[in-house]
Scaffold this motif. Structure first.
Motif, PDB file in Angstrom:
ATOM      1  N   CYS A 223       0.815  -1.221   0.000  1.00  0.00           N
ATOM      2  CA  CYS A 223       0.000   0.000   0.000  1.00  0.00           C
ATOM      3  C   CYS A 223       0.848   1.270   0.000  1.00  0.00           C
ATOM      4  CB  CYS A 223      -0.962   0.010   1.184  1.00  0.00           C
ATOM      5  SG  CYS A 223      -0.166   0.355   2.775  1.00  0.00           S
ATOM      6  N   GLY A 224       2.003   1.227   0.649  1.00  0.00           N
ATOM      7  CA  GLY A 224       2.858   2.411   0.734  1.00  0.00           C
ATOM      8  C   GLY A 224       2.333   3.486   1.652  1.00  0.00           C
ATOM      9  N   LEU A 225       1.248   3.193   2.357  1.00  0.00           N
ATOM     10  CA  LEU A 225       0.564   4.231   3.143  1.00  0.00           C
ATOM     11  C   LEU A 225       0.420   3.865   4.621  1.00  0.00           C
ATOM     12  CD1 LEU A 225      -2.245   4.904   0.523  1.00  0.00           C
ATOM     13  CD2 LEU A 225      -0.301   6.388   1.022  1.00  0.00           C
ATOM     14  N   GLY A 226       1.084   2.798   5.066  1.00  0.00           N
ATOM     15  CA  GLY A 226       1.018   2.427   6.478  1.00  0.00           C
ATOM     16  C   GLY A 226      -0.187   1.596   6.858  1.00  0.00           C
ATOM     17  N   ALA A 227      -0.918   1.059   5.880  1.00  0.00           N
ATOM     18  CA  ALA A 227      -2.181   0.393   6.186  1.00  0.00           C
ATOM     19  C   ALA A 227      -2.130  -1.132   6.162  1.00  0.00           C
ATOM     20  CB  ALA A 227      -3.247   0.873   5.202  1.00  0.00           C
ATOM     21  N   CYS A 228      -1.171  -1.747   5.453  1.00  0.00           N
ATOM     22  CA  CYS A 228      -1.275  -3.194   5.207  1.00  0.00           C
ATOM     23  C   CYS A 228      -0.246  -4.044   5.964  1.00  0.00           C
ATOM     24  CB  CYS A 228      -1.127  -3.465   3.719  1.00  0.00           C
ATOM     25  SG  CYS A 228       0.554  -3.250   3.109  1.00  0.00           S
ATOM     26  N   LEU A 229       0.801  -3.458   6.509  1.00  0.00           N
ATOM     27  CA  LEU A 229       1.873  -4.125   7.261  1.00  0.00           C
ATOM     28  C   LEU A 229       2.790  -4.991   6.397  1.00  0.00           C
ATOM     29  CD1 LEU A 229       0.077  -5.197  10.586  1.00  0.00           C
ATOM     30  CD2 LEU A 229       1.317  -3.097  10.076  1.00  0.00           C
ATOM     31  N   SER A 230       2.627  -4.966   5.073  1.00  0.00           N
ATOM     32  CA  SER A 230       3.485  -5.824   4.249  1.00  0.00           C
ATOM     33  C   SER A 230       4.961  -5.418   4.336  1.00  0.00           C
ATOM     34  CB  SER A 230       3.029  -5.781   2.782  1.00  0.00           C
ATOM     35  OG  SER A 230       3.248  -4.496   2.235  1.00  0.00           O
TER      36      SER A 230
HETATM   37 FE1  FES Z   1       1.473  -1.164   3.565  1.00  0.00          FE
HETATM   38 FE2  FES Z   1       3.837  -0.299   4.519  1.00  0.00          FE
HETATM   39  S1  FES Z   1       3.357  -0.923   2.534  1.00  0.00           S
HETATM   40  S2  FES Z   1       2.033  -0.675   5.639  1.00  0.00           S
END
Ligand code: FES
Length: 257
Positions: A223-230
């Protein structure tokens, strides 16, 4: 920090080596805000899979014309689609994302490999504009991987090159050159971005030498936005999100490479 979703017009693509291209985009709000070390998420296609955005480090910014440049390796379906995008096409870009570098060093060394040299390129350009010419040490597998030297040559004071096969510069990894450079050239900060084993080895040597070290981590980011934890990994005493807490960290903040 403000981030924007821009419908960015492609103004050019350039082949850098057999597997790497540069794409130039008009994205004025992102260009106005972006600092070295930040990245953008690019939606490579609206029509076909993969639908997820791809994170790409910002390699160059032309604030006057509202343009940004991204450098990417063609290694999967998403980047193959991106490689076929033409001038005049419009793609969706989100950014600027993440935290960039602390640029306060007066005698910096940049150490990079692969596409890790993209965010360091914007850093070198910004330093050069401030009257500071950094040294750069770059490593690759073969001479073909070190096309970067042509991008950096006008921005840096000294350039060290290493290749695994010895086809250009010193044979070996950047660790074949780094200890001597640290010993002789009295850097006040080393900036590192590239493959994880390289960043781990470089940051250990730099820290051992008593020099400050910043690392820009490369992680899969959905996601690049802090939402998915990947992108999460282990920091000192806590989990950290590379996309949101980084991608730039002080070397002492990271325990998992
Ligand atoms: Fe989704 Fe970092 S890429 S939380």
């Amino acid at each position: 920090m403000t981030k924007y979703v821009e419908e960015a017009r492609v103004i050019g693509q350039r082949v850098l080596n057999r597997a790497t291209k540069q794409i130039d985009l008009i994205a004025p709000r992102i260009a106005a805000e972006a600092v070295p070390g930040q990245f953008v998420n690019v939606q490579v296609s609206r029509r076909t899979a993969p639908l997820l955005r791809r994170p790409l480090g910002i390699a160059w910014v032309d604030k006057q014309h509202g343009a940004i440049s991204l450098i990417y390796r063609i290694i999967g379906d998403a980047t193959k689609i991106l490689a076929d995008v033409c001038s005049g096409d419009v793609i969706s870009v989100v950014g600027p994302l993440g935290h960039g570098f602390d640029c306060s060093a007066k005698h910096p060394l940049l150490v990079g490999g692969g596409t890790g040299l993209a965010p360091l390129l914007y850093l070198a350009e910004s330093m050069e504009e401030e009257g500071i010419r950094p040294d750069v040490l770059m490593g690759g597998r073969t001479a073909d991987d070190l096309f970067w030297k042509d991008e950096y040559v006008n921005l840096v004071e000294r350039m060290g090159l290493t290749t695994d096969d010895g086809s250009l510069g010193t044979r070996g990894t950047v660790m074949a050159e780094l200890p001597l450079m640290l010993q002789r050239l009295h850097y006040d900060c080393v900036y590192v971005c590239g493959p994880a084993p390289m960043m781990k080895a470089v940051s250990a040597a730099v820290t051992e030498a008593g020099i400050k070290c910043q690392v820009s981590l490369e992680r899969y980011m959905a996601c690049g936005l802090g939402a998915c934890l990947s992108c999460s990994c282990q920091g000192v005493g806590k989990r950290i999100k590379v996309c949101q807490d980084g991608p730039v960290f002080w070397a002492g903040e990271v325990t998992e490479w």
